[in-house]
Design a protein around this motif. Structure first.
Motif, PDB file in Angstrom:
ATOM      1  N   PHE A   2      37.363  85.145  47.238  1.00  0.00           N
ATOM      2  CA  PHE A   2      38.433  86.095  46.938  1.00  0.00           C
ATOM      3  C   PHE A   2      39.079  85.764  45.597  1.00  0.00           C
ATOM      4  CE2 PHE A   2      41.192  82.748  48.457  1.00  0.00           C
ATOM      5  CZ  PHE A   2      42.377  82.938  47.745  1.00  0.00           C
ATOM      6  N   ALA A   3      38.979  84.488  45.186  1.00  0.00           N
ATOM      7  CA  ALA A   3      39.522  84.070  43.893  1.00  0.00           C
ATOM      8  C   ALA A   3      38.456  84.053  42.805  1.00  0.00           C
ATOM      9  CB  ALA A   3      40.164  82.685  44.009  1.00  0.00           C
ATOM     10  N   PHE A   4      37.187  83.960  43.207  1.00  0.00           N
ATOM     11  CA  PHE A   4      36.099  83.906  42.220  1.00  0.00           C
ATOM     12  C   PHE A   4      36.010  85.189  41.418  1.00  0.00           C
ATOM     13  CE2 PHE A   4      31.616  85.128  41.429  1.00  0.00           C
ATOM     14  CZ  PHE A   4      31.325  84.208  40.434  1.00  0.00           C
ATOM     15  N   LEU A   5      36.109  86.330  42.092  1.00  0.00           N
ATOM     16  CA  LEU A   5      35.951  87.613  41.422  1.00  0.00           C
ATOM     17  C   LEU A   5      37.025  87.836  40.351  1.00  0.00           C
ATOM     18  CD1 LEU A   5      34.805  90.755  43.379  1.00  0.00           C
ATOM     19  CD2 LEU A   5      35.986  90.913  41.214  1.00  0.00           C
ATOM     20  N   PRO A   6      38.327  87.703  40.671  1.00  0.00           N
ATOM     21  CA  PRO A   6      39.326  87.843  39.608  1.00  0.00           C
ATOM     22  C   PRO A   6      39.237  86.737  38.568  1.00  0.00           C
ATOM     23  CG  PRO A   6      40.357  87.140  41.657  1.00  0.00           C
ATOM     24  CD  PRO A   6      38.957  87.542  41.987  1.00  0.00           C
ATOM     25  N   GLY A   7      38.718  85.563  38.962  1.00  0.00           N
ATOM     26  CA  GLY A   7      38.551  84.482  38.000  1.00  0.00           C
ATOM     27  C   GLY A   7      37.542  84.844  36.919  1.00  0.00           C
ATOM     28  N   ILE A   8      36.427  85.474  37.312  1.00  0.00           N
ATOM     29  CA  ILE A   8      35.426  85.917  36.348  1.00  0.00           C
ATOM     30  C   ILE A   8      36.006  87.003  35.444  1.00  0.00           C
ATOM     31  CG2 ILE A   8      33.309  87.257  36.152  1.00  0.00           C
ATOM     32  CD1 ILE A   8      32.673  84.427  36.600  1.00  0.00           C
ATOM     33  N   VAL A   9      36.756  87.948  36.039  1.00  0.00           N
ATOM     34  CA  VAL A   9      37.397  88.995  35.243  1.00  0.00           C
ATOM     35  C   VAL A   9      38.329  88.378  34.209  1.00  0.00           C
ATOM     36  CG1 VAL A   9      39.056  90.890  35.316  1.00  0.00           C
ATOM     37  CG2 VAL A   9      37.214  90.789  36.997  1.00  0.00           C
ATOM     38  N   CYS A  10      39.104  87.395  34.637  1.00  0.00           N
ATOM     39  CA  CYS A  10      40.046  86.735  33.738  1.00  0.00           C
ATOM     40  C   CYS A  10      39.318  86.035  32.587  1.00  0.00           C
ATOM     41  CB  CYS A  10      40.886  85.725  34.521  1.00  0.00           C
ATOM     42  SG  CYS A  10      42.257  85.009  33.583  1.00  0.00           S
ATOM     43  N   SER A  11      38.171  85.412  32.882  1.00  0.00           N
ATOM     44  CA  SER A  11      37.409  84.728  31.828  1.00  0.00           C
ATOM     45  C   SER A  11      36.900  85.719  30.794  1.00  0.00           C
ATOM     46  CB  SER A  11      36.240  83.954  32.441  1.00  0.00           C
ATOM     47  OG  SER A  11      35.236  84.822  32.945  1.00  0.00           O
ATOM     48  N   MET A  12      36.466  86.916  31.229  1.00  0.00           N
ATOM     49  CA  MET A  12      36.001  87.933  30.295  1.00  0.00           C
ATOM     50  C   MET A  12      37.145  88.492  29.459  1.00  0.00           C
ATOM     51  SD  MET A  12      32.970  90.044  32.283  1.00  0.00           S
ATOM     52  CE  MET A  12      33.748  90.177  33.889  1.00  0.00           C
TER      53      MET A  12
END
Length: 259
Positions: free
Chosen positions: A58-68
């Motif tokens: 649940f945190a991985f998906l927004p984490g990837i978005v944040c990195s982009m």
């Protein structure tokens, strides 16, 4: 369409290192679970580790978005991009969704592998296919929800840089917005009519919860047989809010936010 495919490919190339790193972490945690399970003579410990990894998605998906978003912020690419804010942000969500789906698939495959190898010591006495699908779906929906808010707050934060009087206190403005929003929702939910509408109007029957236990000689896990009413309206409301804040983020980005 070709231009959007190029945008997807660009976001993939700028974020793939994070995805590969995350997959490596999954295998590392899986191996650690195997080692610990072997040491304590409880192979089912490995499955507990996999469940924990699944929840963390649940945190991985927004984490990837944040990195982009951080990459875009450093390069200032969208200041000169001919694409609309909708395309720029949709591309990131699509790539993050693909990453999350593939990552969950890896976890599922490792889970199946442990059930095949440790048939007698598995947490589950049956193949939890339905539960696994619902689990993946639930984690993905929560991840998309937090991704939408991540995009909105990130875009709002950088939009405030256009106003000199607010530029140095943007974090305070963002924190204030979150507090006001949460307070407004809490106030609405405190009204009896509103609470009944959201929690009693539309419900579905779901299991009362997930359980697992590890003892000296056995381990067990599964979903409780007791079924309870689960309110759907709060999730529809949050979904509507999520769409609204995403549209606002796209409009803010169309104004060529400098980050």
């Amino acid at each position: 369409m070709n231009a959007f495919k190029g945008l997807l490919w660009k976001d993939f190339k700028t974020s793939s290192i994070w995805f590969y790193g995350w997959i490596a972490i999954i295998f590392l945690i899986f191996v650690i679970g195997l080692v610990i399970g072997h040491y304590v003579h409880e192979p089912s410990v490995t499955q507990i580790f996999l469940i924990m990894i699944g929840v963390f998605h649940f945190a991985f998906l927004p984490g990837i978005v944040c990195s982009m978003l951080r990459v875009e912020g450093k390069t200032q690419l969208w200041l000169h991009s001919p694409h609309s804010g909708l395309k720029l942000l949709s591309s990131k969500i699509i790539i993050a969704f693909i990453y999350s789906t593939l990552s969950l698939l890896v976890v599922d495959i490792l889970g199946i592998l442990t059930m095949v190898i440790f048939q007698e010591d598995s947490l589950f006495s049956y193949w939890p296919i339905k539960e696994g699908i619902l689990f993946n779906l639930g984690v993905t929906i929560v991840g998309l929800y937090f991704s939408g808010w991540t995009i909105f707050l990130w875009t709002l934060y950088h939009s405030l840089s256009k106003y000199p009087s607010l530029k140095n206190i943007r974090w305070i403005v963002i924190a204030g917005f979150i507090i006001v929003y949460q307070s407004a929702v809490a106030f609405l939910m405190s009204i009896d009519r509103v609470e009944r509408f959201f929690f009693e109007t539309f419900t579905v029957k779901v299991s009362s919860g997930f359980f697992f236990s590890v003892g000296a000689n056995e381990a067990n896990a599964g979903f409780d047989a007791e079924m309870i009413p689960f309110p759907v309206m709060p999730f529809l409301f949050e979904g509507m809010i999520m769409i609204i804040v995403f549209i606002i983020a796209c409009r803010l980005l169309d104004r060529k936010v400098e980050v």
